[in-house]
Design a protein around this motif. Structure first.
Motif, PDB file in Angstrom:
ATOM      1  N   TYR A 157       0.813  -1.217   0.000  1.00 54.15           N
ATOM      2  CA  TYR A 157       0.000   0.000   0.000  1.00 54.15           C
ATOM      3  C   TYR A 157       0.848   1.269   0.000  1.00 54.15           C
ATOM      4  O   TYR A 157       0.314   2.375  -0.053  1.00 54.15           O
ATOM      5  N   CYS A 158       2.181   1.131   0.074  1.00 48.88           N
ATOM      6  CA  CYS A 158       3.030   2.280   0.379  1.00 48.88           C
ATOM      7  C   CYS A 158       3.604   2.919  -0.878  1.00 48.88           C
ATOM      8  O   CYS A 158       4.107   2.237  -1.773  1.00 48.88           O
ATOM      9  N   GLY A 159       3.563   4.247  -0.895  1.00 48.32           N
ATOM     10  CA  GLY A 159       4.079   5.003  -2.031  1.00 48.32           C
ATOM     11  C   GLY A 159       5.589   4.924  -2.177  1.00 48.32           C
ATOM     12  O   GLY A 159       6.126   5.264  -3.232  1.00 48.32           O
ATOM     13  N   LEU A 160       6.294   4.510  -1.116  1.00 47.78           N
ATOM     14  CA  LEU A 160       7.757   4.414  -1.207  1.00 47.78           C
ATOM     15  C   LEU A 160       8.203   3.009  -1.594  1.00 47.78           C
ATOM     16  O   LEU A 160       9.389   2.752  -1.748  1.00 47.78           O
ATOM     17  N   SER A 161       7.237   2.112  -1.738  1.00 49.94           N
ATOM     18  CA  SER A 161       7.545   0.699  -1.883  1.00 49.94           C
ATOM     19  C   SER A 161       8.412   0.397  -3.097  1.00 49.94           C
ATOM     20  O   SER A 161       8.229   0.973  -4.165  1.00 49.94           O
ATOM     21  N   GLY A 162       9.315  -0.569  -2.920  1.00 54.06           N
ATOM     22  CA  GLY A 162      10.176  -0.997  -4.015  1.00 54.06           C
ATOM     23  C   GLY A 162       9.411  -1.679  -5.143  1.00 54.06           C
ATOM     24  O   GLY A 162       9.935  -1.820  -6.241  1.00 54.06           O
ATOM     25  N   MET A 203       1.257  -2.393  26.681  1.00 55.42           N
ATOM     26  CA  MET A 203       2.722  -2.272  26.678  1.00 55.42           C
ATOM     27  C   MET A 203       3.169  -0.845  27.004  1.00 55.42           C
ATOM     28  O   MET A 203       4.365  -0.547  26.997  1.00 55.42           O
ATOM     29  N   GLY A 204       2.186   0.061  27.211  1.00 58.78           N
ATOM     30  CA  GLY A 204       2.532   1.462  27.470  1.00 58.78           C
ATOM     31  C   GLY A 204       2.692   2.263  26.190  1.00 58.78           C
ATOM     32  O   GLY A 204       3.403   3.274  26.162  1.00 58.78           O
ATOM     33  N   VAL A 205       2.011   1.820  25.129  1.00 65.35           N
ATOM     34  CA  VAL A 205       2.204   2.403  23.795  1.00 65.35           C
ATOM     35  C   VAL A 205       0.868   2.910  23.255  1.00 65.35           C
ATOM     36  O   VAL A 205      -0.115   2.156  23.222  1.00 65.35           O
ATOM     37  N   ARG A 206       0.830   4.156  22.838  1.00 61.09           N
ATOM     38  CA  ARG A 206      -0.390   4.718  22.252  1.00 61.09           C
ATOM     39  C   ARG A 206      -0.435   4.416  20.757  1.00 61.09           C
ATOM     40  O   ARG A 206       0.594   4.145  20.139  1.00 61.09           O
ATOM     41  N   THR A 207      -1.644   4.479  20.198  1.00 61.81           N
ATOM     42  CA  THR A 207      -1.824   4.220  18.764  1.00 61.81           C
ATOM     43  C   THR A 207      -2.104   5.515  18.020  1.00 61.81           C
ATOM     44  O   THR A 207      -2.929   6.329  18.462  1.00 61.81           O
ATOM     45  N   HIS A 208      -1.413   5.692  16.911  1.00 61.89           N
ATOM     46  CA  HIS A 208      -1.647   6.828  16.025  1.00 61.89           C
ATOM     47  C   HIS A 208      -2.322   6.278  14.773  1.00 61.89           C
ATOM     48  O   HIS A 208      -1.743   5.486  14.045  1.00 61.89           O
ATOM     49  N   LEU A 209      -3.565   6.689  14.577  1.00 59.24           N
ATOM     50  CA  LEU A 209      -4.402   6.070  13.548  1.00 59.24           C
ATOM     51  C   LEU A 209      -4.296   6.768  12.202  1.00 59.24           C
ATOM     52  O   LEU A 209      -4.279   7.993  12.124  1.00 59.24           O
ATOM     53  N   PHE A 210      -4.310   5.943  11.178  1.00 59.54           N
ATOM     54  CA  PHE A 210      -4.363   6.423   9.802  1.00 59.54           C
ATOM     55  C   PHE A 210      -5.532   5.708   9.119  1.00 59.54           C
ATOM     56  O   PHE A 210      -5.870   4.584   9.478  1.00 59.54           O
ATOM     57  N   SER A 211      -6.100   6.375   8.122  1.00 58.78           N
ATOM     58  CA  SER A 211      -7.151   5.754   7.337  1.00 58.78           C
ATOM     59  C   SER A 211      -6.543   5.399   5.991  1.00 58.78           C
ATOM     60  O   SER A 211      -5.901   6.242   5.348  1.00 58.78           O
ATOM     61  N   PHE A 212      -6.725   4.168   5.558  1.00 61.95           N
ATOM     62  CA  PHE A 212      -6.135   3.742   4.284  1.00 61.95           C
ATOM     63  C   PHE A 212      -6.542   4.692   3.162  1.00 61.95           C
ATOM     64  O   PHE A 212      -7.707   5.078   3.043  1.00 61.95           O
ATOM     65  N   PHE A 213      -5.545   5.057   2.335  1.00 60.42           N
ATOM     66  CA  PHE A 213      -5.808   5.852   1.132  1.00 60.42           C
ATOM     67  C   PHE A 213      -5.061   5.179  -0.017  1.00 60.42           C
ATOM     68  O   PHE A 213      -3.868   4.932   0.089  1.00 60.42           O
ATOM     69  N   PRO A 214      -5.754   4.865  -1.129  1.00 64.22           N
ATOM     70  CA  PRO A 214      -5.076   4.131  -2.207  1.00 64.22           C
ATOM     71  C   PRO A 214      -4.069   5.011  -2.954  1.00 64.22           C
ATOM     72  O   PRO A 214      -4.432   6.058  -3.481  1.00 64.22           O
ATOM     73  N   GLU A 215      -2.807   4.594  -2.969  1.00 66.14           N
ATOM     74  CA  GLU A 215      -1.756   5.324  -3.686  1.00 66.14           C
ATOM     75  C   GLU A 215      -1.677   4.754  -5.108  1.00 66.14           C
ATOM     76  O   GLU A 215      -1.598   3.523  -5.266  1.00 66.14           O
ATOM     77  N   THR A 216      -1.648   5.611  -6.102  1.00 66.18           N
ATOM     78  CA  THR A 216      -1.582   5.115  -7.475  1.00 66.18           C
ATOM     79  C   THR A 216      -0.290   4.315  -7.672  1.00 66.18           C
ATOM     80  O   THR A 216       0.751   4.638  -7.114  1.00 66.18           O
ATOM     81  N   GLY A 217      -0.382   3.273  -8.477  1.00 68.67           N
ATOM     82  CA  GLY A 217       0.812   2.484  -8.817  1.00 68.67           C
ATOM     83  C   GLY A 217       1.165   1.438  -7.781  1.00 68.67           C
ATOM     84  O   GLY A 217       2.081   0.645  -7.998  1.00 68.67           O
ATOM     85  N   THR A 218       0.475   1.416  -6.631  1.00 69.43           N
ATOM     86  CA  THR A 218       0.756   0.386  -5.630  1.00 69.43           C
ATOM     87  C   THR A 218      -0.178  -0.810  -5.855  1.00 69.43           C
ATOM     88  O   THR A 218      -1.172  -0.713  -6.580  1.00 69.43           O
TER      89      THR A 218
END
Ligand code: SF4
Length: 349
Positions: A51-56, A217-232
């Protein structure tokens, strides 16, 4: 000379506009309070996340976007100079690393420069795969006060499918959680956050249980909503319905604020939240749950990393509010919280 790190970094479009490097303004006068930077190299990231725009494995002719927007490259000197001249209300800088053989060493150098040359708080967004055998105490000594780790996928199966063997990628679920645990040991509880992306195929129950695992574990969550990146690989996948996103946002807030737990919530057969285990009316009216979740600013509480319009086009409904939602926004959120609920009989999840 190629414009690569540590002399150069990528900035989010929002950061480039805020620094005056690009023209533009923010819809509804949002103000950026966290500067998001990424180390940059000539080679693509060694990760192959679907899903990542930086993906190889992204198509080479696709627009170079990441988390929905362009990431222009600037000299670190120029960015530091501009922030020193006028910090523009910025409170925190975040330095992210792709999976690259040089990225750990460069991360230390870039963190250290920010520490010596600015008064911004510093988050390091770590890729555990690129930190194998590295000592997180070095990162703390360089000046980072918080760590983020982008787990992204809520379940081991989704992680394996979209980041691991399913895409012939190098990342491993266990190694990511081990990285989270190591980071807590070094930075402390409350000083580490994970990123999770809603809408990669998980149920609301699965996402909420993972948020609870991190919280324990003492860890907070930072939420993102999936967004389709072109070419992935996931370019054709739809964004998650707003109802799903709102319910997960509210559950995350309840868990991270210590107001309730995943086990107190009730889910239907489709894994959707039917009951949050508490009276949610005051929480919804206050609106805080629907603001961007991210690393805090100088008061230690208010989110600095507010990522305006990182999850949607400005013409679409705002998913992570980068400012306090207004009464009209709250009315819309109240409706959205009930959207898409299947009428199945509720049962404890
Ligand atoms: S929440 Fe923001 S500042 Fe914190 S690690 Fe994630 S991107 Fe960086």
């Amino acid at each position: 000379m190629p414009a690569t790190s540590p002399e150069y970094v990528k900035t989010s479009t929002a950061a480039a506009i805020t620094l005056g490097f690009q023209p533009g303004s923010f819809h509804r006068d949002a103000r950026l309070t966290g500067l998001n930077l990424l180390l940059t190299y000539n080679e693509p990231c060694a990760g192959r996340c679907a899903y990542c725009g930086l993906s190889g494995n992204r198509l080479p002719d696709a627009e170079p976007t990441f988390i929905r927007v362009d990431w222009p490259v600037y000299a670190l000197d120029a960015i530091l100079k501009e922030v020193r001249r006028d910090s523009r209300g910025l409170e925190r800088v975040c330095i992210g690393m792709p999976t690259h053989r040089r990225s750990w060493d460069d991360l230390l150098k870039v963190v250290n420069r920010w520490h010596r040359e600015s008064d911004l708080l510093i988050s390091a967004l770590l890729t555990p795969t690129a930190c194998r055998g590295r000592d997180f105490f070095e990162l703390r000594a360089a000046g980072a006060d918080m760590v983020g780790i982008a787990i992204d996928c809520a379940t081991p199966e989704l992680f394996e499918r979209y980041r691991g063997r399913g895409v012939k990628g190098p990342h491993r679920w266990e190694e990511y959680w081990e990285g989270v645990s190591r980071a807590v040991t070094v930075f402390g509880r409350g000083r580490v956050g994970i990123h999770l992306i809603v809408g990669l195929g998980e149920t609301e129950a699965e996402m909420i249980q993972t948020i609870q695992r991190a919280q324990d574990m003492g860890v907070r969550t930072h939420l993102f909503s999936f967004f389709p990146e072109t070419g992935t690989i996931l370019a054709r996948r739809r964004q998650p319905p707003l109802g799903q996103y709102r319910r997960v946002q509210l559950a995350r807030y309840i868990i991270n604020e210590g107001l309730g737990r995943a086990e107190d919530m009730t889910f239907n057969d489709a894994g959707q939240v039917m009951d949050f285990g508490m009276d949610i009316t005051p929480l919804v009216k206050a609106g805080e749950a629907f603001r961007t979740s991210g690393c805090p600013g100088k008061d230690g509480r208010t989110v600095a990393c507010n990522r305006p319009y990182g999850n949607e086009r400005p013409s679409q409904a705002i998913r992570n509010f980068p400012f306090a939602p207004e009464p009209g926004d709250i009315r819309a959120v109240e409706r959205q919280l009930r959207q898409g609920l299947k009428g199945a009989v509720a049962h404890a999840g």
